[in-house]
Design a protein around this motif. Structure first.
Motif, PDB file in Angstrom:
ATOM      1  N   VAL A  99      62.389 -13.336 -18.147  1.00 15.62           N
ATOM      2  CA  VAL A  99      62.146 -13.987 -17.250  1.00 15.62           C
ATOM      3  C   VAL A  99      60.884 -14.990 -17.365  1.00 15.62           C
ATOM      4  N   VAL A 122      63.787 -15.240 -12.609  1.00 16.98           N
ATOM      5  CA  VAL A 122      64.003 -14.481 -13.272  1.00 16.98           C
ATOM      6  C   VAL A 122      65.520 -14.573 -13.020  1.00 16.98           C
ATOM      7  N   SER A 178      63.947 -17.142  -8.150  1.00 19.72           N
ATOM      8  CA  SER A 178      63.059 -15.759  -7.816  1.00 19.72           C
ATOM      9  C   SER A 178      61.997 -15.775  -9.734  1.00 19.72           C
ATOM     10  N   ASP A 238      59.003 -17.012 -15.443  1.00 18.33           N
ATOM     11  CA  ASP A 238      58.047 -16.833 -14.572  1.00 18.33           C
ATOM     12  C   ASP A 238      56.664 -16.281 -15.169  1.00 18.33           C
ATOM     13  N   VAL A 277      53.579  -9.915 -16.917  1.00 22.18           N
ATOM     14  CA  VAL A 277      53.758  -8.385 -16.801  1.00 22.18           C
ATOM     15  C   VAL A 277      54.596  -7.176 -18.015  1.00 22.18           C
ATOM     16  N   VAL A 278      55.503  -7.976 -17.831  1.00 24.46           N
ATOM     17  CA  VAL A 278      57.095  -7.315 -18.551  1.00 24.46           C
ATOM     18  C   VAL A 278      56.358  -6.659 -20.330  1.00 24.46           C
ATOM     19  N   ASP A 308      53.337 -15.878 -14.544  1.00 20.14           N
ATOM     20  CA  ASP A 308      53.139 -13.846 -14.776  1.00 20.14           C
ATOM     21  C   ASP A 308      53.605 -12.662 -14.540  1.00 20.14           C
ATOM     22  N   LEU A 309      54.806 -13.023 -13.948  1.00 21.45           N
ATOM     23  CA  LEU A 309      55.978 -11.938 -14.571  1.00 21.45           C
ATOM     24  C   LEU A 309      56.059 -11.808 -16.063  1.00 21.45           C
ATOM     25  N   ASP A 321      52.708  -4.894 -18.946  1.00 17.59           N
ATOM     26  CA  ASP A 321      52.219  -2.927 -17.990  1.00 17.59           C
ATOM     27  C   ASP A 321      53.248  -2.312 -18.949  1.00 17.59           C
ATOM     28  N   PHE A 339      62.861  -6.128  -9.820  1.00 21.08           N
ATOM     29  CA  PHE A 339      62.050  -6.848 -10.880  1.00 21.08           C
ATOM     30  C   PHE A 339      62.043  -8.542 -10.728  1.00 21.08           C
ATOM     31  N   GLY A 340      61.550  -9.357 -10.040  1.00 21.72           N
ATOM     32  CA  GLY A 340      61.403 -10.597  -9.528  1.00 21.72           C
ATOM     33  C   GLY A 340      62.595 -11.279  -9.012  1.00 21.72           C
TER      34      GLY A 340
END
Ligand code: HEM
Length: 388
Positions: free
Chosen positions: A36, A26, A24, A38, A44-45, A40-41, A48, A269-270
């Motif tokens: 996290v 995460v 995932s 990954d 985002v954290v 890209d994720l 975003d 998330f994830g």
């Protein structure tokens, strides 16, 4: 327990391994927090608005609002930036005065302290506090020591700075500070902090900046030096500009190795459900070693900073709304220190080890820097001359 032991043995390998095994992106760290992995994720954290509203976690609850935090960050950054020429002159002198063999990373923080001491506190403000700040650097209290016995030792030898800073803040607030130009960091903070910030909070903010300016920069200089010496051509000057070395060291071995954000509301998330207050951690180290985004990320290669398209996610100073206010000046301070140390000298290290000690920061293990001055235009004192 077993997992914690594995983590302690090789913290970076441990998170890399967990990240690779997590479908995932995460995953859970051995002490229960979420990381996290990954890229890209993770971005985002950090970026975003969903995870970056309200006040920045860096300051805890020491400042009342985000605008007050922003003003604070800009004021500190502007002060340090304005005094960079003085830092540069001090660093050239301090580097020239280094003994032929010096102990690192301790010397890194001490060098940066000596070159910023007047900026932090003007020379005749409080000799006792200045001596105590130097002592705090000397005993290594700016970054948590890796072993329990070392922490106990540091605790015993560490001067209690906060009451001294509170006393000085109270006195300066009572007497007033110069309206035109701040004498030092303390004046800057007194001027920029709203009146509702108590003297104790102001002292905590001052010590937080002391740590960022001296501790984090000092340890980043140490990593840069170690990596450049271990990877440069033997018996030759570094083949890279100081700025590339500093950038690549912060990619390869970021001192701030985890940055956290709170989950504001129930969310998924994830693919993992989270409740408000859960902390999602992002590891700059993992992002900087993402094989899909960097070419041979495990290799220290300062020249990558001159290659177009060779920039993956780079977050040694975090990213998004709460990014480090001092990122650019910190980068300059590190590069300037490297330039001063290498100027007219031949540098080698012994005892270097690339595995970090990871506590609240990822710092390098002890090594010895051998700095041999080269007579201008002649061979070096120790090695018999620089090779082209
Ligand atoms: C190599 C040295 C440094 C590193 C690696 C570093 C790293 C960081 C990181 C990762 C954060 C953000 C944490 C988050 O996203 O929650 C941060 C915040 C901050 N740093 Fe630095 N820092 C360094 C040096 C400095 C210096 C020299 C200054 C001051 C001139 C400074 C001032 C700040 C401030 C004011 C913030 C809070 C930013 C905000 O939320 O508005 N830092 N730093």
């Amino acid at each position: 327990m077993v997992e914690m032991l594995r983590f302690r043995r090789d913290p970076l390998g441990f998170v890399e391994n967990y990240s690779h095994r997590s479908p995932s992106g995460v995953f859970r760290l051995p002490w229960g927090a979420w990381c996290v992995g990954d890229s890209d994720l993770a971005l985002v954290v950090l970026r975003d608005p969903a995870f970056n509203t309200g006040t920045a976690p860096f300051f805890g609850d020491l400042l009342p609002s985000r605008p007050a935090q922003n003003d604070f960050g800009h004021a500190v950054r502007n002060l340090v930036r304005a005094r960079l020429p003085e830092y540069r002159v001090n660093m050239a002198k301090a580097a020239a005065e280094l003994p032929e063999a010096s102990q690192w990373p301790a010397t890194g923080a001490m060098l940066v302290y000596r070159c910023t001491a007047d900026l932090l506190l003007q020379p005749d403000a409080s000799p006792t506090l200045r001596r105590s700040m130097e002592q705090a650097v000397r005993v290594g209290s700016l970054v948590r020591a890796p072993h329990m016995w070392q922490r106990a030792l540091v605790e015993m030898r560490r001067p209690k700075l906060k009451p001294m800073v509170v006393e000085l803040v109270t006195a300066r607030r009572r007497e007033g500070i110069p309206a035109d130009e701040p004498r030092d960091l303390l004046d800057t903070l007194i001027a920029v902090c709203p009146d509702e910030v108590t003297s104790r909070e102001l002292a905590d903010l001052y010590l937080l900046m002391f740590l960022s300016i001296v501790g984090t920069v000092g340890h980043s200089v140490a990593w840069s030096l170690l990596l450049a010496c271990l990877h440069g051509r033997p018996r030759s000057s570094w083949p890279w500009p100081a700025d590339w070395i500093a950038r690549e060291a912060a990619r390869h071995r970021p001192v701030v190795w985890m940055v956290g954000r709170s989950v504001p509301r129930p969310t998924e998330f994830g693919g993992v459900p989270f409740q408000p207050g859960a902390v999602l951690s992002v590891s700059p180290y993992l992002l900087h070693h993402d094989e899909n985004r960097w070419t041979r990320p495990g290799v220290f290669r300062p020249e990558r900073w001159a290659e177009p398209g060779e920039h993956g996610p780079y977050v040694p100073f975090s990213s998004g709304p709460f990014i480090c206010a001092g990122a650019a000046v910190a980068q300059t301070m590190i590069s300037d220190a490297l330039t001063a140390l290498a100027d007219g000298a031949h540098l080698t290290v012994t005892g270097g080890d690339l595995r970090p000690f990871v506590t609240n920061a990822a710092i390098c293990r002890p090594f010895v820097l051998h700095r041999t001055t080269k007579p201008r235009g002649g061979p070096s004192r120790r090695e018999g001359g620089e090779q082209p």
